[in-house]
Design a protein around this motif. Sequence first.
Motif, mmCIF file in Angstrom:
data_model
loop_
_atom_site.group_PDB
_atom_site.id
_atom_site.type_symbol
_atom_site.label_atom_id
_atom_site.label_comp_id
_atom_site.label_asym_id
_atom_site.label_seq_id
_atom_site.Cartn_x
_atom_site.Cartn_y
_atom_site.Cartn_z
ATOM 1 N N PHE A 299 0.856 -1.196 0.000
ATOM 2 C CA PHE A 299 0.000 0.000 0.000
ATOM 3 C C PHE A 299 0.885 1.237 0.000
ATOM 4 N N LEU A 300 0.294 2.358 -0.382
ATOM 5 C CA LEU A 300 1.014 3.635 -0.350
ATOM 6 C C LEU A 300 0.631 4.481 0.854
ATOM 7 N N ASP A 301 -0.600 4.356 1.295
ATOM 8 C CA ASP A 301 -1.037 5.142 2.454
ATOM 9 C C ASP A 301 -2.306 4.519 3.021
ATOM 10 N N ASN A 302 -2.764 5.047 4.146
ATOM 11 C CA ASN A 302 -4.009 4.580 4.765
ATOM 12 C C ASN A 302 -4.576 5.678 5.660
ATOM 13 N N HIS A 303 -5.544 5.349 6.479
ATOM 14 C CA HIS A 303 -6.257 6.342 7.269
ATOM 15 C C HIS A 303 -5.443 6.902 8.437
ATOM 16 N N ASP A 304 -4.288 6.317 8.713
ATOM 17 C CA ASP A 304 -3.441 6.780 9.814
ATOM 18 C C ASP A 304 -2.175 7.476 9.335
ATOM 19 N N MET A 305 -2.036 7.662 8.036
ATOM 20 C CA MET A 305 -0.787 8.169 7.465
ATOM 21 C C MET A 305 -1.052 9.343 6.535
ATOM 22 N N PHE A 323 2.625 2.998 -7.570
ATOM 23 C CA PHE A 323 1.644 1.913 -7.703
ATOM 24 C C PHE A 323 2.167 0.830 -8.649
ATOM 25 N N GLU A 324 2.887 1.244 -9.692
ATOM 26 C CA GLU A 324 3.439 0.244 -10.613
ATOM 27 C C GLU A 324 4.429 -0.666 -9.886
ATOM 28 N N ILE A 325 5.230 -0.087 -9.004
ATOM 29 C CA ILE A 325 6.159 -0.912 -8.226
ATOM 30 C C ILE A 325 5.390 -1.906 -7.363
ATOM 31 N N LEU A 326 4.321 -1.446 -6.713
ATOM 32 C CA LEU A 326 3.520 -2.348 -5.881
ATOM 33 C C LEU A 326 2.957 -3.492 -6.710
ATOM 34 N N LEU A 327 2.392 -3.162 -7.859
ATOM 35 C CA LEU A 327 1.793 -4.193 -8.715
ATOM 36 C C LEU A 327 2.836 -5.174 -9.236
ATOM 37 N N THR A 329 5.274 -6.394 -7.626
ATOM 38 C CA THR A 329 5.746 -7.320 -6.591
ATOM 39 C C THR A 329 4.997 -8.647 -6.602
ATOM 40 N N GLY A 330 3.836 -8.691 -7.255
ATOM 41 C CA GLY A 330 3.040 -9.910 -7.253
ATOM 42 C C GLY A 330 2.310 -10.150 -5.945
ATOM 43 N N GLN A 331 2.249 -9.118 -5.116
ATOM 44 C CA GLN A 331 1.539 -9.183 -3.838
ATOM 45 C C GLN A 331 0.241 -8.366 -3.952
ATOM 46 N N PRO A 332 -0.700 -8.540 -3.017
ATOM 47 C CA PRO A 332 -1.906 -7.706 -3.044
ATOM 48 C C PRO A 332 -1.547 -6.216 -2.924
ATOM 49 N N VAL A 333 -2.330 -5.402 -3.597
ATOM 50 C CA VAL A 333 -2.122 -3.950 -3.589
ATOM 51 C C VAL A 333 -3.386 -3.284 -3.064
ATOM 52 N N VAL A 334 -3.219 -2.330 -2.146
ATOM 53 C CA VAL A 334 -4.361 -1.592 -1.591
ATOM 54 C C VAL A 334 -4.357 -0.169 -2.119
ATOM 55 N N ILE A 335 -5.531 0.295 -2.547
ATOM 56 C CA ILE A 335 -5.720 1.713 -2.847
ATOM 57 C C ILE A 335 -6.674 2.267 -1.787
ATOM 58 N N TYR A 336 -6.265 3.338 -1.157
ATOM 59 C CA TYR A 336 -7.043 3.978 -0.097
ATOM 60 C C TYR A 336 -8.068 4.919 -0.724
ATOM 61 N N TYR A 337 -9.314 4.859 -0.237
ATOM 62 C CA TYR A 337 -10.385 5.668 -0.823
ATOM 63 C C TYR A 337 -9.936 7.131 -0.918
ATOM 64 N N GLY A 338 -10.398 7.808 -1.937
ATOM 65 C CA GLY A 338 -10.079 9.220 -2.109
ATOM 66 C C GLY A 338 -8.796 9.479 -2.864
ATOM 67 N N THR A 339 -8.005 8.433 -3.083
ATOM 68 C CA THR A 339 -6.791 8.603 -3.883
ATOM 69 C C THR A 339 -7.163 9.117 -5.270
ATOM 70 N N GLU A 340 -8.350 8.717 -5.724
ATOM 71 C CA GLU A 340 -8.811 9.122 -7.062
ATOM 72 C C GLU A 340 -9.044 10.627 -7.179
ATOM 73 N N ASN A 341 -9.249 11.307 -6.032
ATOM 74 C CA ASN A 341 -9.437 12.757 -6.055
ATOM 75 C C ASN A 341 -8.113 13.503 -6.222
ATOM 76 N N CYS A 342 -7.010 12.798 -5.916
ATOM 77 C CA CYS A 342 -5.672 13.391 -5.960
ATOM 78 C C CYS A 342 -5.555 14.619 -5.067
ATOM 79 N N ARG A 343 -6.352 14.628 -4.004
ATOM 80 C CA ARG A 343 -6.180 15.627 -2.959
ATOM 81 C C ARG A 343 -5.202 15.054 -1.935
#
Length: 389
Positions: A299-305, A323-327, A329-343
């Motif tokens: 993951f790149l971030d979450n609700h505590d970071m 995100f490309e690096i995460l993908l 790795t062949g491991q699960p990748v998490v996107i935290y809600y609101g990342t799509e807003n790019c705020r």
Amino acid sequence: MSTLDWFRKAVVYQVFIDRFNGLEETRNSPGFLGGTINGVLQKLDYFVDLGINVLWLSPFYQTLNYHGYHITDFKKVDPHFGTEDDLKSLIREAHAKGLYVIADFVPNHCSNQHPFFLDAQHNKNSKYYDWFIFENWPDQYRCFLDFGELPKLNLNNKEARNYMLGVADYWLSLGLDGYRIDHAIGPSHRFWKVFKRTMKAKYPKAVFIGEVWCDGLDKKLIKTTGLKDKTRKRKFGISQEGIQLEYYGELDGVLDFALNNILVEAVKNGEDLLSNKELKSKIQKHFQQVPTDYIMVTFLDNHDMDRFLLHCKGNIQVMLNAFEILLSTGQPVVIYYGTENCRFNKVPIHNSIPHSDLAVRAPMDWNAINRQFIEGFKNLITKYRNQEN
């Protein structure tokens, strides 16, 4: 074929229920903003289109706070979020669309307004007295780190342990596909061994991922955890990489905070993520220590970071490269809600500043979806899924 193959390369969307479809006009409020389970259900097609295949729900149990971690009843859905029927509908409809659903499980502590704790605090002969760890009854007790409003459950007590196992079993019986386990370093390793053995016997395909996070953990708070070798850790400190491996064999995997640290430092230093050989070597070395049957959820971030885009200085392409690096790795990748807003939060959040974490928990703005990010993210998912085939 492993029973967890469905999760090993998943793309997971972390849903913060109250903020996912809450009221944008009151975005800076520390109170409930109206996000609901039904609101999540209404966005299932959005998740599918984005390339998501696993939803991770924030705690939906009866609670005092919008984020759901101050629980007053582990076996009820909080009315702010909806009903148990809403949850069943979400799980059923998500499954019908090929989506799995996992939820936050919070076994370490409850609210100090939970009826069990209130009874124990007011009556030393309470059946719940030994469900907690009183150091000087009634007002001095072990809690989640140093948060007095969150008394720690004594899961070495058989009745308390069985109760919490029953809680986990109940929600899995409704169709959940597993748990992200909050503050997994809190309960003892003995508890996790019993937990995994009990749950896997009934739900072999369920996944259990721990939040095993010790960055910045004050040495005096190590006593509130279930970590091994506490004396040595107080003396010599804690390695994030090492602590993640401590739960091998007890949990299916952990959130990979160690990899997150590597990426955050690289971005802060202005490194080119995709062509940096030293960074690639660091990541390879990190994964070489991990058993192949132990899942490292990236993951790149979450609700505590801080939002990752803060470290990128707002550069969306840098975040997409991460995100490309995460993908890759062949491991699960998490996107935290609101990342799509790019705020992103312009000022780093800090525990000493009340409610500073609201800056990374703003309501999802459905009118401000960033197309550059969305298209880039979808293309990356397609690229790596095609490589698997």
